[in-house]
Design a protein around this motif. Structure first.
Motif, PDB file in Angstrom:
ATOM      1  N   LEU A  67       0.822  -1.200   0.000  1.00  0.00           N
ATOM      2  CA  LEU A  67       0.000   0.000   0.000  1.00  0.00           C
ATOM      3  C   LEU A  67       0.861   1.257   0.000  1.00  0.00           C
ATOM      4  CD1 LEU A  67      -2.893  -0.970   2.453  1.00  0.00           C
ATOM      5  CD2 LEU A  67      -3.133  -0.338   0.035  1.00  0.00           C
ATOM      6  N   SER A  68       1.936   1.244   0.749  1.00  0.00           N
ATOM      7  CA  SER A  68       2.729   2.470   0.893  1.00  0.00           C
ATOM      8  C   SER A  68       3.829   2.614  -0.160  1.00  0.00           C
ATOM      9  CB  SER A  68       3.357   2.508   2.288  1.00  0.00           C
ATOM     10  OG  SER A  68       4.214   1.383   2.463  1.00  0.00           O
ATOM     11  N   GLN A  69       4.349   1.508  -0.652  1.00  0.00           N
ATOM     12  CA  GLN A  69       5.529   1.583  -1.536  1.00  0.00           C
ATOM     13  C   GLN A  69       5.287   1.045  -2.943  1.00  0.00           C
ATOM     14  OE1 GLN A  69       8.786  -0.310   0.496  1.00  0.00           O
ATOM     15  NE2 GLN A  69       8.288   0.672   2.446  1.00  0.00           N
ATOM     16  N   GLY A  70       4.180   0.448  -3.205  1.00  0.00           N
ATOM     17  CA  GLY A  70       3.901  -0.058  -4.540  1.00  0.00           C
ATOM     18  C   GLY A  70       3.975  -1.581  -4.568  1.00  0.00           C
ATOM     19  N   THR A  71       4.080  -2.098  -5.760  1.00  0.00           N
ATOM     20  CA  THR A  71       4.012  -3.550  -5.987  1.00  0.00           C
ATOM     21  C   THR A  71       5.089  -4.281  -5.188  1.00  0.00           C
ATOM     22  OG1 THR A  71       3.159  -3.170  -8.213  1.00  0.00           O
ATOM     23  CG2 THR A  71       4.066  -5.351  -7.732  1.00  0.00           C
ATOM     24  N   ARG A  72       4.680  -5.393  -4.560  1.00  0.00           N
ATOM     25  CA  ARG A  72       5.600  -6.213  -3.790  1.00  0.00           C
ATOM     26  C   ARG A  72       5.327  -7.694  -4.092  1.00  0.00           C
ATOM     27  NH1 ARG A  72       8.100  -2.500  -3.598  1.00  0.00           N
ATOM     28  NH2 ARG A  72       8.975  -1.314  -1.884  1.00  0.00           N
ATOM     29  N   VAL A  73       6.418  -8.480  -3.980  1.00  0.00           N
ATOM     30  CA  VAL A  73       6.335  -9.919  -4.244  1.00  0.00           C
ATOM     31  C   VAL A  73       6.958 -10.653  -3.067  1.00  0.00           C
ATOM     32  CG1 VAL A  73       7.000 -11.800  -5.795  1.00  0.00           C
ATOM     33  CG2 VAL A  73       6.473  -9.549  -6.731  1.00  0.00           C
ATOM     34  N   ASP A  74       6.364 -11.807  -2.720  1.00  0.00           N
ATOM     35  CA  ASP A  74       6.906 -12.606  -1.631  1.00  0.00           C
ATOM     36  C   ASP A  74       6.548 -14.076  -1.887  1.00  0.00           C
ATOM     37  OD1 ASP A  74       8.231 -13.315   0.602  1.00  0.00           O
ATOM     38  OD2 ASP A  74       6.858 -12.365   2.036  1.00  0.00           O
ATOM     39  N   THR A  75       7.304 -14.962  -1.237  1.00  0.00           N
ATOM     40  CA  THR A  75       7.019 -16.401  -1.334  1.00  0.00           C
ATOM     41  C   THR A  75       6.451 -16.856  -0.003  1.00  0.00           C
ATOM     42  OG1 THR A  75       9.291 -16.903  -0.694  1.00  0.00           O
ATOM     43  CG2 THR A  75       8.803 -16.865  -3.046  1.00  0.00           C
ATOM     44  N   LEU A  76       5.363 -17.621  -0.073  1.00  0.00           N
ATOM     45  CA  LEU A  76       4.668 -18.093   1.102  1.00  0.00           C
ATOM     46  C   LEU A  76       4.677 -19.613   1.118  1.00  0.00           C
ATOM     47  CD1 LEU A  76       1.582 -15.723   0.700  1.00  0.00           C
ATOM     48  CD2 LEU A  76       3.754 -15.205   1.818  1.00  0.00           C
ATOM     49  N   ILE A  77       4.303 -20.166   2.272  1.00  0.00           N
ATOM     50  CA  ILE A  77       4.238 -21.615   2.442  1.00  0.00           C
ATOM     51  C   ILE A  77       2.801 -21.986   2.742  1.00  0.00           C
ATOM     52  CG2 ILE A  77       5.092 -23.617   3.699  1.00  0.00           C
ATOM     53  CD1 ILE A  77       7.211 -22.173   2.108  1.00  0.00           C
ATOM     54  N   ASP A  78       2.239 -22.912   1.957  1.00  0.00           N
ATOM     55  CA  ASP A  78       0.864 -23.328   2.209  1.00  0.00           C
ATOM     56  C   ASP A  78       0.824 -24.424   3.270  1.00  0.00           C
ATOM     57  OD1 ASP A  78       1.708 -25.630   0.982  1.00  0.00           O
ATOM     58  OD2 ASP A  78       0.548 -25.349  -0.853  1.00  0.00           O
ATOM     59  N   ALA A  79      -0.381 -24.905   3.551  1.00  0.00           N
ATOM     60  CA  ALA A  79      -0.551 -25.885   4.637  1.00  0.00           C
ATOM     61  C   ALA A  79       0.156 -27.198   4.350  1.00  0.00           C
ATOM     62  CB  ALA A  79      -2.050 -26.119   4.865  1.00  0.00           C
ATOM     63  N   GLN A  80       0.333 -27.564   3.066  1.00  0.00           N
ATOM     64  CA  GLN A  80       1.024 -28.809   2.708  1.00  0.00           C
ATOM     65  C   GLN A  80       2.533 -28.631   2.586  1.00  0.00           C
ATOM     66  OE1 GLN A  80      -1.871 -27.776   1.044  1.00  0.00           O
ATOM     67  NE2 GLN A  80      -3.041 -29.160   2.383  1.00  0.00           N
ATOM     68  N   GLY A  81       3.023 -27.442   2.890  1.00  0.00           N
ATOM     69  CA  GLY A  81       4.455 -27.183   2.796  1.00  0.00           C
ATOM     70  C   GLY A  81       4.915 -26.776   1.419  1.00  0.00           C
ATOM     71  N   GLY A  82       3.961 -26.526   0.496  1.00  0.00           N
ATOM     72  CA  GLY A  82       4.325 -26.095  -0.843  1.00  0.00           C
ATOM     73  C   GLY A  82       4.611 -24.612  -0.904  1.00  0.00           C
ATOM     74  N   THR A  83       5.291 -24.212  -1.963  1.00  0.00           N
ATOM     75  CA  THR A  83       5.652 -22.805  -2.142  1.00  0.00           C
ATOM     76  C   THR A  83       4.582 -22.098  -2.955  1.00  0.00           C
ATOM     77  OG1 THR A  83       7.995 -23.376  -2.098  1.00  0.00           O
ATOM     78  CG2 THR A  83       7.414 -21.241  -3.044  1.00  0.00           C
ATOM     79  N   VAL A  84       4.182 -20.933  -2.464  1.00  0.00           N
ATOM     80  CA  VAL A  84       3.190 -20.097  -3.161  1.00  0.00           C
ATOM     81  C   VAL A  84       3.819 -18.725  -3.364  1.00  0.00           C
ATOM     82  CG1 VAL A  84       0.904 -19.033  -3.050  1.00  0.00           C
ATOM     83  CG2 VAL A  84       1.264 -21.335  -2.120  1.00  0.00           C
ATOM     84  N   VAL A  85       3.721 -18.236  -4.597  1.00  0.00           N
ATOM     85  CA  VAL A  85       4.242 -16.901  -4.903  1.00  0.00           C
ATOM     86  C   VAL A  85       3.077 -15.920  -4.831  1.00  0.00           C
ATOM     87  CG1 VAL A  85       5.385 -15.449  -6.608  1.00  0.00           C
ATOM     88  CG2 VAL A  85       6.035 -17.852  -6.354  1.00  0.00           C
TER      89      VAL A  85
END
Length: 566
Positions: free
Chosen positions: A202-220
Motif C-alpha cells: 500500500l505504501s511503496q507499490g508492488t511487492r512480491v513474496d514467497t509463502l508456504i501453504d498448509a502442505q508445505g508447498g511454495t506459493v508466490v
C-alpha cells in the motif's frame, strides 16, 4: 685357432613365441581358455580392477550430478519467472478496477463505491489454480476469486511424470523419519502470511513474496495497489497455484535425474568396455604367469608357457606383453643354454675321466717301471686337465652373477693395457716372439669392470702367444673412434681355419695342435665374449690375408678385435 672347445651341438628346442610356441600338449592353452571364460561370466566379481574402474567412474558422475542439483538455481529462476508473471497479471487486474473508479470523490471498495468487486472478479479469465484477493485501503478483504484447478490426471499430464524424484523423496522421507524425530512445524495459513506484505504494497507499490501453504508447498504472492489518481484505495493480490513451483522444480530435477540415469547406464557400459581392454588383457597376462608358477609348483610338465601376444596394442599393455614375452623367451633361452652347458660339461669331464680310468686299470696289469712312469704322467696330465676344466667351468658359471653384482667404475683403458703389455710382452719375448705395441698417448676412459676387461685381453694375448713360434710377431694396438674404442690383437701365427671362424667363441670349442691337447678348457674366448657383450661392446675374429680381394689366399695370421663404448 681358438680357445673354446667341444663339438657343436644343437639346442634341444628353440624358444618360439606367439602362435608358433612349441608345446608338448595343449593343457596350458586350455587352462587359459577356462580362466578367460570364467572371468567373462563373473567380470565384476572376479576382477578388482573392473570394479575400481566402474566405481570411480560412477563416483565422479554422482559427485557431478549432486553438485548440479545442489548448485542448480532453477528453483530461484522459476520463482522469479512466476513472480514476474503474477506481477503483470496483478497489475492488469488493478487496471481493471482503476478504470471503474469514479472521479471527483474518494472511493471505498468495501462499500461498492462505483465498483462491484464480485462482478469484476467473476468476469476475469484466470489461469487454472490462480487465486485473486482484493483488499480495501484498510487491509480488509473485500473479495476473492479462484480459478478452477485442473484434475490430478490433467495436472500429471501437464506437468509430466516425476517417478524418480518421487521415489527418491519417499526413500529420503523414510530414512529421515528413522533418524529425525523432531515435531512437524505447521506453517500459518496463507492469509496470515500475506499480512506482512500488505502494508508495504500500500505504501511503496508492488511487492512480491514467497509463502508456504498448509502442505508445505511454495506459493508466490504478488500485491499491487489500486490507485485513484495517486491515492491507493485498495490492493490486488494474486497467488500462484499451490505447489506449482514445487512441481516445476521436481520436473527440473526429474530431467536431471533422467539424464543421470542415462549417463549412469552409458558410464557402466563404457566402463565395462574399458575394463575389457585393460583388465582382461592384464588378467590374461597374470593368468599365464600364475599358470606357469602353479604348474612348476605341482612338478607337472607344463610345456612352454604362452604369454598372450598383445604387442600390436600401441599402449602400455602392449609394451608389458612384449616385455613379458621377451623376458620369458630369454628365460627359456637361458634354461636351454644352461642345459646345453651342463651337457657339454658332462661331455668334457668324461674325456679325462675315461682316460684316468683306462690308465688306472692298465696300471694294475703293468709290471715294468718305465711303463708305470709313463702311465703316471698320463694320470698327472689328466688330473691337471680336470682341475683346469673344473676351475674354468666354475668361473664361467659364476660370471653372470658377478657381472651383475660388481659395480662399474670409470678407468683409463690405456693404463690398464700398458700394464698388461709390459708383463705379457716379456713372456712373448722369452719365447722368441716379437711383441709390438701401438697405443694412443692420451688416456681413454671406459666405464666398466677393469678386472674383467683385463681378463679379456689377457685371454686374447696369451692365446696369440700360444699359437706363435719363434720368429713370429704379435701386435697390440688401439684407436679411438668417436664414441667407441677399438683394441686389436694381431699375430703372425697359423691363422684360424675358415670353418672355425663361426665357432671359435662357442663354449668348449678348441682348434689346437696335437701337442697342446688338454692344456686349454675351451672356455677362454667364450668367457671373453660374454664379458665384452656385458659391457655393451663387440668382439670378433678374422684372418689377416695378403689381399682382402682374395679370400682363398693363405692367412698371414689371426686378428681379434674388441670394440667398447666410451
Amino acid at each position: 685357432m681358438g680357445d673354446s672347445g667341444a663339438p657343436e651341438t644343437k639346442l634341444r628346442g628353440d624358444v618360439v613365441l606367439g602362435d608358433d610356441w612349441v608345446t608338448p600338449n595343449d593343457d596350458v592353452s586350455q587352462e587359459l581358455r577356462v580362466k578367460r571364460s570364467r572371468r567373462s561370466l563373473f567380470a565384476l566379481r572376479s576382477s578388482p580392477l573392473t570394479r575400481k574402474i566402474i566405481t570411480f567412474n560412477l563416483l565422479a558422475l554422482i559427485i557431478l550430478v549432486a553438485g548440479i542439483l545442489y548448485l542448480n538455481d532453477s528453483r530461484h529462476g522459476l520463482v522469479q519467472q512466476r513472480a514476474s508473471a503474477l506481477v503483470g497479471e496483478a497489475q492488469l487486474v488493478a487496471d481493471v478496477f482503476e478504470v471503474q473508479l469514479p472521479e471527483g470523490f474518494a472511493v471505498n471498495l468495501a462499500n461498492r463505491g462505483g465498483v462491484n468487486v464480485e462482478d469484476t472478479l467473476a468476469g476475469l479469465s484466470l489461469r487454472p489454480g490462480v487465486e485473486v484477493l482484493v483488499y480495501d485501503a484498510t487491509e480488509r478483504l473485500v473479495g476473492r476469486a479462484k480459478a478452477v484447478e485442473l484434475s490430478p490426471e490433467a495436472q500429471a499430464k501437464q506437468q509430466g511424470q516425476t517417478v524418480i524424484s518421487d521415489t527418491l523423496a519417499a526413500v529420503w522421507g523414510m530414512v529421515s523419519s528413522v533418524f529425525a524425530q523432531a515435531p512437524k512445524v505447521v506453517a500459518p495459513d496463507v492469509e496470515r502470511q500475506l499480512r506482512r506484505l500488505l502494508p508495504a504494497a500500500l505504501s511503496q507499490g508492488t511487492r512480491v513474496d514467497t509463502l508456504i501453504d498448509a502442505q508445505g508447498g511454495t506459493v508466490v504472492a504478488a500485491a499491487t495497489p489500486v490507485l485513484q489518481g495517486t491515492t491507493p484505495v485498495g490492493l490486488v493480490v494474486m497467488l500462484s497455484p499451490a505447489g506449482e513451483i514445487d512441481a516445476l522444480a521436481r520436473q527440473e530435477r526429474e530431467r536431471v535425474l533422467q539424464m543421470f540415469l542415462v549417463a549412469l547406464l552409458v558410464s557402466i557400459g563404457l566402463s565395462l568396455v574399458l575394463a575389457s581392454t585393460i583388465a582382461n588383457p592384464l588378467a590374461d597376462l597374470a593368468a599365464a604367469a600364475e599358470l606357469g608358477r602353479d604348474r612348476d609348483t605341482r612338478k607337472i610338465n607344463p610345456g612352454r608357457i604362452r604369454i598372450p601376444d598383445l604387442t600390436a596394442r600401441p599402449d602400455e599393455i602392449g609394451r608389458l606383453s612384449g616385455a613379458l614375452r621377451g623376458m620369458v623367451g630369454a628365460l627359456y633361452s637361458r634354461i636351454d643354454s644352461n642345459e646345453q652347458f651342463a651337457a657339454d660339461v658332462a661331455h668334457e669331464i668324461k674325456n679325462p675321466l675315461a682316460s684316468l680310468q683306462s690308465a688306472v686299470g692298465t696300471m694294475r696289469m703293468i709290471k715294468r717301471d718305465d711303463q708305470r712312469a709313463k702311465l703316471l704322467n698320463v694320470i698327472e696330465h689328466d688330473v691337471r686337465r680336470l682341475d683346469r676344466l673344473v676351475s674354468d667351468i666354475s668361473n664361467a658359471s659364476r660370471l653372470d652373477a658377478e657381472l651383475v653384482k660388481e659395480e662399474e667404475q670409470a678407468f683409463d683403458l690405456m693404463t690398464m693395457l700398458g700394464n698388461l703389455n709390459r708383463h705379457l710382452g716379456e713372456e712373448a719375448r722369452t719365447k722368441g716372439v716379437d711383441y709390438i705395441v701401438d697405443m694412443p698417448s692420451e688416456p681413454i676412459f671406459v666405464l666398466g669392470l677393469e678386472a674383467r676387461l683385463a681378463q679379456v685381453f689377457v685371454n686374447l694375448i696369451t692365446n696369440a702367444i700360444s699359437f706363435c713360434d719363434e720368429g713370429d710377431a704379435i701386435r697390440v694396438w688401439a684407436r679411438h673412434r668417436s664414441n667407441r674404442v677399438l683394441i686389436v690383437v694381431e699375430d703372425t701365427g697359423p691363422g684360424i681355419p675358415d670353418e672355425a671362424l663361426s665357432k671359435i667363441f662357442k663354449r668348449f670349442y678348441s682348434q689346437r695342435p696335437e701337442e697342446h691337447f688338454g692344456n686349454n678348457s675351451g672356455l677362454g674366448l667364450a668367457i671373453s665374449k660374454q664379458i665384452v657383450e656385458a659391457h655393451g661392446g663387440v668382439i670378433w675374429a678374422e684372418n689377416i690375408r695378403p689381399t682382402e680381394a682374395d679370400i682363398t689366399s693363405e692367412p698371414l695370421g689371426a686378428r681379434f678385435v674388441v670394440g667398447l663404448p666410451v
